[in-house]
Design an enzyme around this catalytic site. Structure first.
Site, PDB file in Angstrom:
ATOM      1  N   HIS A   1       0.476  -0.998  -0.424  1.00 25.73           N
ATOM      2  CA  HIS A   1       0.128  -0.472  -0.080  1.00 25.73           C
ATOM      3  C   HIS A   1       0.333   1.355  -0.011  1.00 25.73           C
ATOM      4  CE1 HIS A   1      -2.814   3.498   1.626  1.00 25.73           C
ATOM      5  NE2 HIS A   1      -3.547   2.057   1.622  1.00 25.73           N
TER       6      HIS A   1
ATOM      7  N   ASP B   1       3.994  -4.654   7.828  1.00 26.91           N
ATOM      8  CA  ASP B   1       2.010  -3.018   7.835  1.00 26.91           C
ATOM      9  C   ASP B   1       0.886  -4.840   8.449  1.00 26.91           C
ATOM     10  OD1 ASP B   1       0.743  -1.302   5.194  1.00 26.91           O
ATOM     11  OD2 ASP B   1      -0.046  -2.205   7.411  1.00 26.91           O
TER      12      ASP B   1
ATOM     13  N   CYS C   1      -4.481   1.915  -3.800  1.00 26.93           N
ATOM     14  CA  CYS C   1      -3.477   2.936  -3.019  1.00 26.93           C
ATOM     15  C   CYS C   1      -2.774   1.766  -3.112  1.00 26.93           C
ATOM     16  CB  CYS C   1      -3.939   3.223  -2.063  1.00 26.93           C
ATOM     17  SG  CYS C   1      -5.095   4.229  -1.463  1.00 26.93           S
TER      18      CYS C   1
ATOM     19  N   LYS D   1      -9.765  -1.096  11.115  1.00 19.50           N
ATOM     20  CA  LYS D   1      -9.967  -1.738  10.246  1.00 19.50           C
ATOM     21  C   LYS D   1     -10.007  -3.110  11.024  1.00 19.50           C
ATOM     22  CE  LYS D   1      -6.953   0.025   6.825  1.00 19.50           C
ATOM     23  NZ  LYS D   1      -7.991   0.266   5.480  1.00 19.50           N
TER      24      LYS D   1
ATOM     25  N   GLN E   1      -4.074  -4.939   7.593  1.00 15.07           N
ATOM     26  CA  GLN E   1      -5.443  -6.127   7.063  1.00 15.07           C
ATOM     27  C   GLN E   1      -5.103  -7.141   8.333  1.00 15.07           C
ATOM     28  OE1 GLN E   1      -7.416  -5.056   4.666  1.00 15.07           O
ATOM     29  NE2 GLN E   1      -6.936  -3.068   4.480  1.00 15.07           N
TER      30      GLN E   1
END
Lengths: 417, 143
Positions: A133, A210, A375, A236, A213
């Site tokens: 992303h 990261d 993105c 999220k 998600q």
């Protein structure tokens, strides 16, 4: 089973009991129920999270780390309890390894500007992957542009699987950091974080994960993963917007400079120089987002109370069902692997219908899909498309939602062919 | 939430059967419009007849709205002066932005079909892509 025992048993993902906790699932669009399939963008908050935030407002809202009266002390205690809850959620060694930020994006920028920038120079390489992303791509691109370091990209194969093992320089002497996504927000694929971190650690190469998600969908155990940094967002994982966290090993936090300077992060202010407070407060300048921190902790509670294994299994079942239906359709291109596990996210395209038109039509009949580049311009370029449609599942989705997705595709097929 | 479909019959008709799709004989200017966010790419070809549009054509790929808008545009601008075309773009932009403009009589059906996309801000660029390319072609040609 007695009533109290029945209500004590966790509600199953997709069940009416879980759905009852989310007012959004009762919304209607043009006379039809809303079918929300954009959880990778943002998730909804259950009543328990909203209630926790409202209790903050009613009972203990006050200045955090700034007052001496009981209300302020209570506010401070609740804020630090929230920090401790997130530390437990991530299995960090200490709550002082958790910095509250505004989001995953801010967490990554903090590491890029406050840690990496001072540590890389010409001849060095910072690594990202083709899946990233923009929030885990641009900060590193800028560090490289400013420092003269090189931005290396770990590529994927045609199935979307990371080719990290055939990237010879990845663990070379000039690698200064590897930043990778745990779950791709486009393909839903799960990166082999633990194995990659272990190889990197042999060479003393720090890794940033990261987990935007991943958190709330898979177990995110920072000690098991072994990573140096991990970034996540509350919204999220069924928490409020406006708050996220950075986990970092305490030795990394000790090396890091703050991004924002101001009240609450300073030890001593002099006229010619100042010294910073210890982490994590060093990185939390200004009045903190108390209500959101409380909501974040309540979201962690909700996720663990529901059961991460159950959530993961539920998302996997829905994804498998949707993949099967999409594959049968014949005029749908599915991106990513058919057989590797996915964490509840599928990107696809109609051969003849622009993804924006698909998403628009689907939206008009109550199905919320995402369309665009998500993105992830480097990934879109590799896939050879400008954008895709994306369906992503959450704890309140159920089998009927896959049928609604297919009905939306049928409608778009009719309208645009 | 909006209750009316973005995809009116007129819009869908222009998408399925785009007018003036292809190249243009004796084009004076060819100009491309691109929306990198969604990958819509429209190429406009225009022929001038004095200060009027002698003919316009388009080709490219994009979403239904961008294609339909380009198709409607090539019909609507034929024979109009370049000043009128610039004025039409300004009015269309104002409608999409929700800024009330001067209404001089009922709007043509094609204008209403595009203006009603006002409620969907994410699609405004799709509507305006071809128009802005045409305006760019006019200005580049010094008209």
């Amino acid at each position: 089973m007695s009533k109290s025992a029945a209500s004590a048993a966790p509600a199953l993902p997709g069940s009416e009991r879980v759905r009852a906790e989310f007012p959004v699932v009762k919304l209607r669009v043009a006379g039809r129920p809303l079918v929300y399939l954009d959880n990778a963008a943002t998730t909804h908050m259950p009543d328990a999270v909203a209630a926790a935030m409202d209790e903050c407002r009613r009972r203990y809202c006050g200045p955090v780390h700034r007052g001496l009266y009981p209300l302020a002390e209570e506010a401070t205690r609740r804020y630090e309890d929230a920090r401790a809850r997130i530390a437990r959620f991530l299995n960090a060694r200490s709550k002082d390894e958790i910095v509250f930020t505004r989001s995953t994006t801010e967490s990554i920028n903090l590491v890029a500007c406050g840690w990496a920038r001072a540590r890389v120079g010409p001849g060095d390489t910072l690594w990202v992957t083709r899946l990233e992303h923009h929030s885990n791509f641009l900060p590193w691109q800028r560090v490289c542009a400013q420092s003269g370091a090189r931005l290396g990209i770990i590529e994927i194969d045609d199935q979307g699987i990371l080719q990290w093992e055939s990237c010879p320089e990845l663990f070379g002497p000039k690698s200064r950091l590897i930043a990778l996504t745990y779950v791709s927000n486009v393909l839903g694929t799960i990166s082999p974080v633990r194995e990659l971190v272990a190889r990197a650690a042999e060479r003393g190469i720090p890794v940033l994960v990261d987990a935007a998600q991943a958190a709330g969908h898979l177990k995110t155990d920072v000690q098991a993963l072994g990573c140096d940094f991990l970034a996540l967002s509350a919204h999220k994982m069924y928490g409020p917007t406006g708050i996220g966290a950075l986990y970092a090993k305490s030795e990394r936090l000790a090396e890091m400079e703050p991004l924002l300077l101001g009240g609450g992060m300073v030890e001593r202010v002099g006229e010619t120089g100042s010294t910073w407070a210890d982490p994590p407060l060093r990185f939390e300048a200004g009045s903190p987002n108390l209500a959101a921190a409380v909501g974040f902790a309540a979201a962690a509670e909700f996720v663990e109370g529901t059961g991460l294994d159950r959530i993961a299994a539920h998302l996997e079942a829905l994804t498998r069902s949707a993949l099967g239906c999409l594959a049968e359709a014949g005029d749908v291109v599915i991106y990513g692997p058919r057989n590797a596990p996915r964490a509840g996210i599928i990107s696809f395209n109609f051969r003849q219908v622009h993804p924006h038109d698909l998403a628009q039509v689907a939206g008009e009949i109550g199905v919320a899909l995402r369309a665009g580049h998500h993105c992830c311009a480097p990934l879109m370029s590799r896939l050879g498309v400008a954008g895709t449609a994306r369906a992503s599942f959450g704890v309140y989705n159920r089998a009927q939602d896959v049928e609604a997705l297919m009905a939306a595709l049928a409608r778009a097929r009719k309208d645009f062919h | 939430m909006a209750s009316r479909s973005v995809y009116s019959e007129m819009l869908l008709d222009h998408y399925r059967h785009p007018r003036h799709y292809g190249t243009l004989d004796r084009a004076d200017v060819v100009r491309r419009g691109r929306n990198p966010r969604c990958g819509d790419e429209i190429e406009i070809a225009v022929r001038f007849d004095g200060d009027r549009i002698g003919g316009a054509a388009f080709r490219g790929r994009g979403c239904a709205i961008s294609i339909a808008s380009a198709s409607m545009m090539t019909e609507a601008v034929a024979g109009k002066t370049t000043a009128e075309v610039i004025g039409l773009l300004a009015e269309l932009s104002a409608q999409l932005a929700g800024i009330a403009g001067r209404q001089t009589g009922p709007a043509p059906a094609w204008f209403a079909a595009l203006a009603q996309i006002r409620e969907h801000s994410a699609r405004h660029r799709c509507v305006l892509l071809s128009w802005e390319a045409l305006a760019g072609a006019i200005k580049r040609d010094g008209r």
